[in-house]
Enzyme design. Structure first.
Site, PDB file in Angstrom:
ATOM      1  N   SER A 118       0.886  -1.315   0.032  1.00 21.21           N
ATOM      2  CA  SER A 118       0.093  -0.050   0.063  1.00 21.21           C
ATOM      3  C   SER A 118       0.882   1.227   0.036  1.00 21.21           C
ATOM      4  O   SER A 118       2.172   1.135   0.410  1.00 21.21           O
ATOM      5  CB  SER A 118      -0.963   0.019   1.142  1.00 21.21           C
ATOM      6  OG  SER A 118      -0.124   0.367   2.376  1.00 21.21           O
ATOM      7  N   LYS A 119       0.203   2.303  -0.393  1.00 22.10           N
ATOM      8  CA  LYS A 119       0.881   3.711  -0.250  1.00 22.10           C
ATOM      9  C   LYS A 119       1.339   3.850   1.198  1.00 22.10           C
ATOM     10  O   LYS A 119       2.682   4.498   1.302  1.00 22.10           O
ATOM     11  CB  LYS A 119      -0.196   4.629  -0.484  1.00 22.10           C
ATOM     12  CG  LYS A 119       0.670   5.844  -0.331  1.00 22.10           C
ATOM     13  CD  LYS A 119      -0.500   7.045  -1.038  1.00 22.10           C
ATOM     14  CE  LYS A 119      -0.195   8.744  -0.619  1.00 22.10           C
ATOM     15  NZ  LYS A 119       1.107   8.959  -0.156  1.00 22.10           N
ATOM     16  N   ARG A 120       0.786   3.536   2.128  1.00 20.45           N
ATOM     17  CA  ARG A 120       1.492   3.747   3.495  1.00 20.45           C
ATOM     18  C   ARG A 120       2.751   2.950   3.622  1.00 20.45           C
ATOM     19  O   ARG A 120       3.597   3.326   4.387  1.00 20.45           O
ATOM     20  CB  ARG A 120       0.202   3.158   4.477  1.00 20.45           C
ATOM     21  CG  ARG A 120       0.057   4.319   5.640  1.00 20.45           C
ATOM     22  CD  ARG A 120      -1.067   3.962   6.339  1.00 20.45           C
ATOM     23  NE  ARG A 120      -2.287   3.694   5.606  1.00 20.45           N
ATOM     24  CZ  ARG A 120      -3.254   2.647   5.872  1.00 20.45           C
ATOM     25  NH1 ARG A 120      -3.035   1.713   6.716  1.00 20.45           N
ATOM     26  NH2 ARG A 120      -4.202   2.626   5.212  1.00 20.45           N
TER      27      ARG A 120
ATOM     28  N   GLY B 126       5.087   2.670   1.691  1.00 23.96           N
ATOM     29  CA  GLY B 126       6.034   3.417   0.944  1.00 23.96           C
ATOM     30  C   GLY B 126       6.570   4.325   1.742  1.00 23.96           C
ATOM     31  O   GLY B 126       7.599   4.795   1.974  1.00 23.96           O
ATOM     32  N   ASP B 127       5.332   5.149   2.425  1.00 22.70           N
ATOM     33  CA  ASP B 127       5.551   6.165   3.353  1.00 22.70           C
ATOM     34  C   ASP B 127       6.415   5.728   4.708  1.00 22.70           C
ATOM     35  O   ASP B 127       7.336   6.534   5.047  1.00 22.70           O
ATOM     36  CB  ASP B 127       4.211   6.808   3.754  1.00 22.70           C
ATOM     37  CG  ASP B 127       3.451   7.518   2.816  1.00 22.70           C
ATOM     38  OD1 ASP B 127       4.252   7.776   1.561  1.00 22.70           O
ATOM     39  OD2 ASP B 127       2.306   7.564   2.737  1.00 22.70           O
TER      40      ASP B 127
END
Ligand code: GLU
Length: 506
Positions: free
Chosen positions: A261-263, A265-266
């Site tokens: 998920s994008k999270r 990556g963050d």
């Protein structure tokens, strides 16, 4: 099979293209090119609620950056257009009518509030054969009532009439035969009168047929829609042109289980989007591979291997290599861990393949940003050539080669402690004389002179050379010392040794 290979990448412009979507596009492209087929880019924008401005341009730009070429699409044109679903309303309307006319679909007048009330009162409510006759639709209501509702302009949806108790077979070229009983499916909404638009389900399937799609290659998350694909093709009488299905494995979190998920990556510090994305609503900026300094070739190579392997341990493959080697039989069923460290490794490898002069050109703007100008291309190229083995990104060149352009701002205290003693200034002063005496300052000519002087004096080789390096570089790391001094030249080398003598205190 003599059918022409035609594949489609069919994103919905609801935001930036996720890296998983890029992988889907890539596999479609590789498969199309390998088979002399066509690659279609279809914009699935029938969900006006989720439309995000700029998303379509983003998709185009991302694919172009990666070298994924589209044969037919909104920009490219083609004889199966329009390629944007919002421009195909007439086609869908006509197909909805076909289904209604032959009794494969029906109109449902239940309001959102009525549906919600049902969901509240019936556990696991599903609009299907077991419930549809108790709802308000053209099957349960008398014909006069239906006509009255239509006459009054009541809003309705068209639902697909799914016959229960049928085993629906989906033939997936990666997963084999997947059988699903139609009883678990609900009567999917195919069209909404309120906005005169079809849902994803109808539009996607009608377009696959009309665009003569031979293979539906998409993410595993779409597998549950495949039985509907099969049933709708049958309902329209198109069963003999059913596409082959290929559901690609999920991309998984680098650590632990679950979908990337994008999270993630963050949290772990890597991009999940090909290009930087500026969210038009929130203003939030999400990092992209391009802006983070990845070469498109490296991203393509990295993504290609997330879910597929060439059958041997070859890792570095150009787009052309991939086109040659790609095969669905080597795609895996199970999810692919998103190993972003490997992504960096690929970038490292691809940077090594670039000519030094090209890398230097990529480094130049970074130097200019720091106010460093006036160095010849030759000098920058020479510096880059010496350090490129240590970089994963162009921006790392500054850390590795910055000292070629600016004198040390300070000296690594640990190295000073280890290599600088009370007698070092005297030895370094002698070194200046030795360097001054050298005519040919090339690496090959300077090295023996300095080493002979060290040996002749009985100095400690490691201490002297490291002290020398400290004055020139600021720390005890870097390329071969005499390659550095050869590029910097005698004057600058001597100036730095002198500066070191003045500034390094113990
Ligand atoms: N529009 C769908 C998406 O956003 C397409 C799914 C498919 O390829 O069938 O991914």
């Amino acid at each position: 099979m003599d059918r022409k290979v035609r594949v489609r990448f069919a994103p919905s412009p609801t935001g930036p293209l996720h890296i998983g979507g890029v992988r889907t596009a890539l596999y479609n492209y590789l498969f199309a090119r390998q088979n002399g087929g066509d690659m279609i880019l279809r914009i699935e924008d029938t969900d006006s609620q989720r439309f995000v401005p700029g998303a379509e341009e983003y998709i185009n730009e991302a694919l172009a950056w990666l070298g994924i070429k589209i044969d037919e699409g909104v920009r490219e044109g083609g004889k199966y257009g329009p390629y944007k679903q919002s421009e195909r309303r007439d086609i869908y309307r006509e197909h909805v009518k076909m289904l209604l006319d032959n009794g494969k679909a029906y109109m449902a007048f239940d309001t959102p509030a009525e549906l919600e009330a049902r969901r509240q009162s019936v556990p696991n409510f599903q609009y299907d054969a077991s419930t549809r006759m108790s709802m308000r639709n053209s099957l349960s209501l008398p014909a006069e009532e239906v006509n009255r509702l239509l006459g009054d302009g009541a809003q309705y949806v068209v639902r697909f009439l799914i016959e229960p108790g049928r085993d629906v077979e989906v033939n997936d070229l990666i997963r084999g035969k997947v059988t699903i009983n139609s009883s678990v499916l609900d009567d999917k909404v195919l069209y909404k009168s309120a906005d005169d638009l079809p849902t994803y389900h109808l539009a996607n399937i009608v377009d696959d047929h009309l665009m003569e799609v031979s293979h539906v290659i998409r993410g595993e998350e779409w597998l549950p829609s495949a039985p509907l694909h099969v049933l709708l093709y049958e309902a329209f009488g198109w069963a003999d042109t059913m596409p082959e299905f290929v559901h690609l494995p999920l991309l998984l979190k680098p650590d632990g289980k679950g979908k990337l998920s994008k999270r993630d990556g963050d949290r772990l510090g890597f991009p999940v989007f090909p290009l930087e994305w500026h969210d038009p609503k929130s203003g939030e900026i999400s990092s992209g591979y391009r802006e983070s300094g990845y070469l498109p070739e490296a991203v393509v190579n990295f993504l290609a291997l997330l879910g597929w392997n060439p059958g041997d341990d070859t890792e570095i493959m150009s787009m052309d290599d991939l086109v040659g080697k790609f095969s669905l039989s080597h795609c895996s069923k199970s999810g692919a861990k998103f190993d972003f460290e490997k992504g960096k490794w690929f970038n490292h490898k691809y940077l090594q393949e670039l000519p030094d002069a090209d890398l230097a050109m990529m480094f130049k703007p970074l130097l200019a940003e720091k106010g460093i100008t006036g160095y010849s291309d030759e000098y920058i190229t020479g510096a880059v050539a010496m350090v490129k083995g240590r970089i994963n990104f162009v921006k790392d060149l500054w850390e590795q080669a910055g000292f070629f352009f600016v004198e040390p701002a300070g000296y690594d205290p640990k190295a000073v402690k280890k290599r600088w003693s009370e007698e070092t200034p005297r030895i370094m002063t002698e070194l200046i004389d030795v360097l001054d005496s050298i005519e040919d300052f090339s690496s090959a000519a300077t090295e023996p002179v300095v080493l002979d002087w060290i040996a002749g004096k009985g100095y400690h080789l490691g201490n002297v050379m490291n002290a020398f390096r400290l004055t020139v570089v600021g720390e005890c790391k870097g390329p071969h010392m005499f390659d550095i001094t050869a590029l910097m030249g005698k004057e600058e080398t001597v100036r730095r040794v002198r500066l070191g003598i003045e500034r390094i205190k113990i």
